[in-house]
Design a protein around this motif. Structure first.
Motif, PDB file in Angstrom:
ATOM      1  N   ALA A   1      57.847  10.549  13.885  1.00 50.73           N
ATOM      2  CA  ALA A   1      58.640  11.566  13.198  1.00 50.73           C
ATOM      3  C   ALA A   1      60.153  11.394  13.405  1.00 50.73           C
ATOM      4  CB  ALA A   1      58.216  12.949  13.693  1.00 50.73           C
TER       5      ALA A   1
ATOM      6  N   ARG B   1      53.075   6.598  24.483  1.00 54.11           N
ATOM      7  CA  ARG B   1      53.015   7.751  25.384  1.00 54.11           C
ATOM      8  C   ARG B   1      52.401   7.309  26.703  1.00 54.11           C
ATOM      9  NH1 ARG B   1      51.257  12.665  21.234  1.00 54.11           N
ATOM     10  NH2 ARG B   1      52.890  12.128  19.755  1.00 54.11           N
TER      11      ARG B   1
ATOM     12  N   GLU C   1      50.434   8.244  28.885  1.00 50.27           N
ATOM     13  CA  GLU C   1      49.384   9.229  29.162  1.00 50.27           C
ATOM     14  C   GLU C   1      48.969   9.151  30.628  1.00 50.27           C
ATOM     15  OE1 GLU C   1      48.108  11.481  27.202  1.00 50.27           O
ATOM     16  OE2 GLU C   1      48.712  10.849  25.187  1.00 50.27           O
TER      17      GLU C   1
ATOM     18  N   PHE D   1      40.565   6.665  21.822  1.00 50.91           N
ATOM     19  CA  PHE D   1      40.927   8.053  21.511  1.00 50.91           C
ATOM     20  C   PHE D   1      42.267   8.445  22.140  1.00 50.91           C
ATOM     21  CE2 PHE D   1      41.134  12.518  22.679  1.00 50.91           C
ATOM     22  CZ  PHE D   1      41.006  13.102  21.430  1.00 50.91           C
ATOM     23  N   ARG D   2      42.405   8.188  23.432  1.00 47.89           N
ATOM     24  CA  ARG D   2      43.672   8.537  24.104  1.00 47.89           C
ATOM     25  C   ARG D   2      44.252   7.260  24.705  1.00 47.89           C
ATOM     26  NH1 ARG D   2      45.453  13.194  24.987  1.00 47.89           N
ATOM     27  NH2 ARG D   2      43.451  14.244  24.981  1.00 47.89           N
ATOM     28  N   VAL D   3      45.260   6.743  24.043  1.00 47.61           N
ATOM     29  CA  VAL D   3      45.822   5.456  24.450  1.00 47.61           C
ATOM     30  C   VAL D   3      47.311   5.604  24.760  1.00 47.61           C
ATOM     31  CG1 VAL D   3      44.150   4.030  23.195  1.00 47.61           C
ATOM     32  CG2 VAL D   3      46.160   4.879  21.994  1.00 47.61           C
TER      33      VAL D   3
ATOM     34  N   LEU E   1      49.920   3.737  20.597  1.00 51.47           N
ATOM     35  CA  LEU E   1      49.125   4.241  19.488  1.00 51.47           C
ATOM     36  C   LEU E   1      49.858   4.010  18.176  1.00 51.47           C
ATOM     37  CD1 LEU E   1      49.929   7.861  18.935  1.00 51.47           C
ATOM     38  CD2 LEU E   1      50.213   7.067  21.280  1.00 51.47           C
TER      39      LEU E   1
ATOM     40  N   GLN F   1      50.712   5.948  14.414  1.00 49.92           N
ATOM     41  CA  GLN F   1      50.657   7.217  13.686  1.00 49.92           C
ATOM     42  C   GLN F   1      50.965   7.013  12.210  1.00 49.92           C
ATOM     43  OE1 GLN F   1      53.575   9.563  15.962  1.00 49.92           O
ATOM     44  NE2 GLN F   1      51.871  10.777  16.773  1.00 49.92           N
TER      45      GLN F   1
ATOM     46  N   GLU G   1      52.639   9.541   9.569  1.00 48.58           N
ATOM     47  CA  GLU G   1      53.216  10.890   9.559  1.00 48.58           C
ATOM     48  C   GLU G   1      54.018  11.152   8.295  1.00 48.58           C
ATOM     49  OE1 GLU G   1      53.591  12.636  13.800  1.00 48.58           O
ATOM     50  OE2 GLU G   1      55.236  11.223  13.541  1.00 48.58           O
TER      51      GLU G   1
ATOM     52  N   LEU H   1      41.720  15.368  16.057  1.00 50.56           N
ATOM     53  CA  LEU H   1      41.823  14.163  15.233  1.00 50.56           C
ATOM     54  C   LEU H   1      43.248  14.079  14.675  1.00 50.56           C
ATOM     55  CD1 LEU H   1      40.420  11.819  13.626  1.00 50.56           C
ATOM     56  CD2 LEU H   1      39.654  13.560  11.992  1.00 50.56           C
ATOM     57  N   TYR H   2      43.693  15.169  14.037  1.00 57.56           N
ATOM     58  CA  TYR H   2      45.040  15.229  13.448  1.00 57.56           C
ATOM     59  C   TYR H   2      45.674  16.581  13.746  1.00 57.56           C
ATOM     60  CZ  TYR H   2      42.606  11.971  10.284  1.00 57.56           C
ATOM     61  OH  TYR H   2      41.856  10.968   9.768  1.00 57.56           O
TER      62      TYR H   2
ATOM     63  N   PHE I   1      48.821  12.066  11.464  1.00 54.69           N
ATOM     64  CA  PHE I   1      47.505  11.424  11.583  1.00 54.69           C
ATOM     65  C   PHE I   1      47.593  10.274  12.583  1.00 54.69           C
ATOM     66  CE2 PHE I   1      45.708  12.935   7.425  1.00 54.69           C
ATOM     67  CZ  PHE I   1      46.862  13.423   6.854  1.00 54.69           C
ATOM     68  N   GLY I   2      46.686  10.240  13.541  1.00 60.23           N
ATOM     69  CA  GLY I   2      46.615   9.094  14.444  1.00 60.23           C
ATOM     70  C   GLY I   2      45.746   8.016  13.803  1.00 60.23           C
TER      71      GLY I   2
HETATM   72  N1  GAP Z   1      54.742  14.232  15.307  1.00 62.86           N
HETATM   73  C1  GAP Z   1      53.762  15.126  15.766  1.00 62.86           C
HETATM   74  C2  GAP Z   1      52.938  14.572  16.816  1.00 62.86           C
HETATM   75  O1  GAP Z   1      53.131  13.465  17.275  1.00 62.86           O
HETATM   76  P1  GAP Z   1      50.791  15.053  18.234  1.00 62.86           P
HETATM   77  O2  GAP Z   1      49.756  16.133  18.081  1.00 62.86           O
HETATM   78  O3  GAP Z   1      51.371  14.838  19.576  1.00 62.86           O
HETATM   79  O4  GAP Z   1      51.915  15.397  17.172  1.00 62.86           O
HETATM   80  C3  GAP Z   1      49.767  13.558  16.383  1.00 62.86           C
HETATM   81  O5  GAP Z   1      50.192  13.695  17.707  1.00 62.86           O
HETATM   82  C4  GAP Z   1      48.508  12.725  16.292  1.00 62.86           C
HETATM   83  O6  GAP Z   1      48.733  11.460  16.923  1.00 62.86           O
HETATM   84  C5  GAP Z   1      47.300  13.308  17.015  1.00 62.86           C
HETATM   85  O7  GAP Z   1      46.644  14.279  16.233  1.00 62.86           O
HETATM   86  C6  GAP Z   1      46.477  12.072  17.226  1.00 62.86           C
HETATM   87  O8  GAP Z   1      45.797  11.715  16.043  1.00 62.86           O
HETATM   88  C7  GAP Z   1      47.530  11.012  17.513  1.00 62.86           C
HETATM   89  N2  GAP Z   1      47.731  10.837  18.967  1.00 62.86           N
HETATM   90  C8  GAP Z   1      48.555  11.531  19.764  1.00 62.86           C
HETATM   91  N3  GAP Z   1      48.503  11.071  21.027  1.00 62.86           N
HETATM   92  C9  GAP Z   1      47.623  10.057  21.035  1.00 62.86           C
HETATM   93  C10 GAP Z   1      47.127   9.160  22.038  1.00 62.86           C
HETATM   94  N4  GAP Z   1      47.572   9.197  23.294  1.00 62.86           N
HETATM   95  N5  GAP Z   1      46.220   8.238  21.671  1.00 62.86           N
HETATM   96  C11 GAP Z   1      45.786   8.157  20.399  1.00 62.86           C
HETATM   97  N6  GAP Z   1      46.216   8.963  19.420  1.00 62.86           N
HETATM   98  C12 GAP Z   1      47.116   9.905  19.714  1.00 62.86           C
END
Ligand code: GAP
Length: 443
Positions: free
Chosen positions: A149, A179, A181, A189-191, A194, A196, A198, A264-265, A306-307
């Protein structure tokens, strides 16, 4: 092990075996939170991204695309609130020293690994820091973007100046985000690295609710297009205390992943938070001048986010299927043809008959001009090739046999096309093959 845990194990193993996803840096023992997409994975991922881009950018007159730099001026993330607020609560076990996200723990006192005492939670900023240039001091600090974003907001004025769009309009971007994490988990799923997809959709403040609803429908339309069933997606209205710092309203779209119902989103109403913050942070006027009403305003923003990796996993989990064929369990991925990494595979019935191989090669080469995502396979018997193609979700298998060469005269220059899901076979003329496939792989 529950069926769902079993499914996750099967998915991870199929992804490795068939070249969809590999552990990042695997031969060095792996790097937590990173995954590499293999030959099948990159095709599936590109198909998902292309469907998104076509649906939300190219297919609309009110949308513009950008591809901004991952490294951005550090002040971008100060202004956006990420330097001060993009953090998760971290706790450490006094005994085994493992670290956990406090908000993911049921028991906040006791270590889930060794039952040791957990320390006080502290905020851990998830942005990856790096240094720009040769000096490694505070003045050279920069960050890998934590969301795509940011690159859209800083280019808002550029796009307005180049194209003079009327409100409402949006800017879309697909790209990597990073990120740090605390606990990457559940496969892709959580990486930590990643991708996006957007959209920042700029609206007049009075119209945000209507546009929010339109994008809510857009999210469902995209899911349908990539083969994520509506019955497996659930909307969650995110409460006041749980929304990101910039959001006045957020809906999380959750999916029934094999490891539970998870985000998911997201769809957020970011108000004018970002444009105002960047105006303040940069000292530049990036407000919008409405040439019709002669009014100057700071637009508000609706953001569907959307991821890519989570979409990939949801598409994969939705497509996974098993059935019984000839008394054996068959595994297949019932992808929509539009997302399938390989659209069709071409086989000669027998590998050691040059006349069959030559004819099949000819057909393959011709088809590849129209449909690049096509595969040649002559390994093992036809049954084995079907199994292999089923496991990567190839919707059509084409076999060149002796009838193609004219053994049965009325079948000369026809081939067998076998449907992945039903197993049914059809005889199709070679001259019709390309259009036959092209009409079926669009959906
Ligand atoms: N710009 C808004 C934003 O980034 P977010 O809810 O933090 O919002 C948006 O992230 C989307 O990015 C999530 O709904 C997911 O699909 C994806 N996402 C976020 N963190 C992720 C992670 N650590 N690993 C994989 N996908 C991730």
């Amino acid at each position: 092990m529950s069926d769902q845990e079993g499914l996750m194990e099967k998915l991870v193993s199929l992804c490795k075996r068939r070249g969809f996803v590999y552990q990042g840096s695997e031969i060095y023992g792996g790097l937590a939170g990173t995954w590499d997409y293999g030959p099948m994975g990159v095709e599936l991922k590109n198909n998902i991204k292309n469907i998104w881009w076509k649906m939300f950018v190219q297919g609309r007159d009110d949308m513009y695309g950008v591809d901004a730099a991952i490294l951005m001026h550090p002040k971008v993330w100060e202004a956006s609130g990420h330097v001060s607020g993009f953090s998760d609560p971290l706790v450490e076990c006094a005994k085994c020293k493992k670290r956990f996200r406090a908000d993911h723990l049921e028991n906040k006192e006791k270590c889930p690994e060794c039952a040791g005492k957990l320390g006080e939670a502290r905020q851990f900023n998830m942005m990856f820091k790096t240094n720009i240039g040769a000096m490694e001091d505070d003045s050279s600090v920069s960050y890998l973007r934590p969301e795509t974003a940011g690159g859209i907001f800083v280019n808002f004025k550029n796009v307005v100046d180049s194209f003079h769009p009327k409100l409402p309009f949006g800017i879309g971007q697909i790209g990597k985000a990073f990120r740090n994490e605390i606990a990457p988990r559940d496969f892709i799923f959580r990486v930590r690295e990643l991708e996006q997809m957007e959209v920042e959709y700029f609206v007049r403040p009075s119209e945000w609710e209507g546009k929010f609803e339109e994008w809510r429908n857009g999210v469902h339309a995209f899911n349908e297009a990539v083969g994520i069933p509506k019955s497996a997606v659930h909307e969650l209205e995110v409460g006041d205390g749980d929304r990101a710092h910039y959001s006045k309203r957020t809906i999380d779209f959750e999916f029934d992943f094999p490891f539970g119902r998870k985000e998911l989103y997201g769809l957020a109403y970011r108000t004018d938070f970002d444009l105002s913050a960047h105006m303040k942070g940069s000292g530049k006027d990036i407000s919008y001048f409405d040439e019709e009403t002669k009014e100057r305003l700071t637009p508000h923003v609706i953001e569907p986010s959307f991821g890519v990796d989570r979409t990939f996993l949801a598409v994969l989990a939705s497509a996974y299927a098993e059935d019984l064929q000839n008394g054996e369990v068959r595994t297949y991925l019932k992808f929509k043809p539009s997302v399938a990494p390989v659209k069709a595979a071409v086989f000669p019935l027998l590998k050691n008959k040059p006349e069959l191989v030559n004819k099949a090669r000819e057909i393959y080469a011709e088809l590849k001009k129209d449909i690049p995502q096509i595969m040649w396979d002559d390994n093992g018997n036809v049954g084995k090739r079907y199994r292999r193609q089923d496991e990567i979700g190839t919707p059509f298998c084409i076999t060149v046999d002796f009838d193609t060469l004219g053994e049965t005269p009325e079948m000369r220059d026809t081939v067998t096309v076998r449907d992945r899901d039903s197993g049914e076979q059809e005889r199709v003329a070679i001259t019709d093959l390309s259009s036959y496939l092209q009409t079926r792989i669009k959906v």
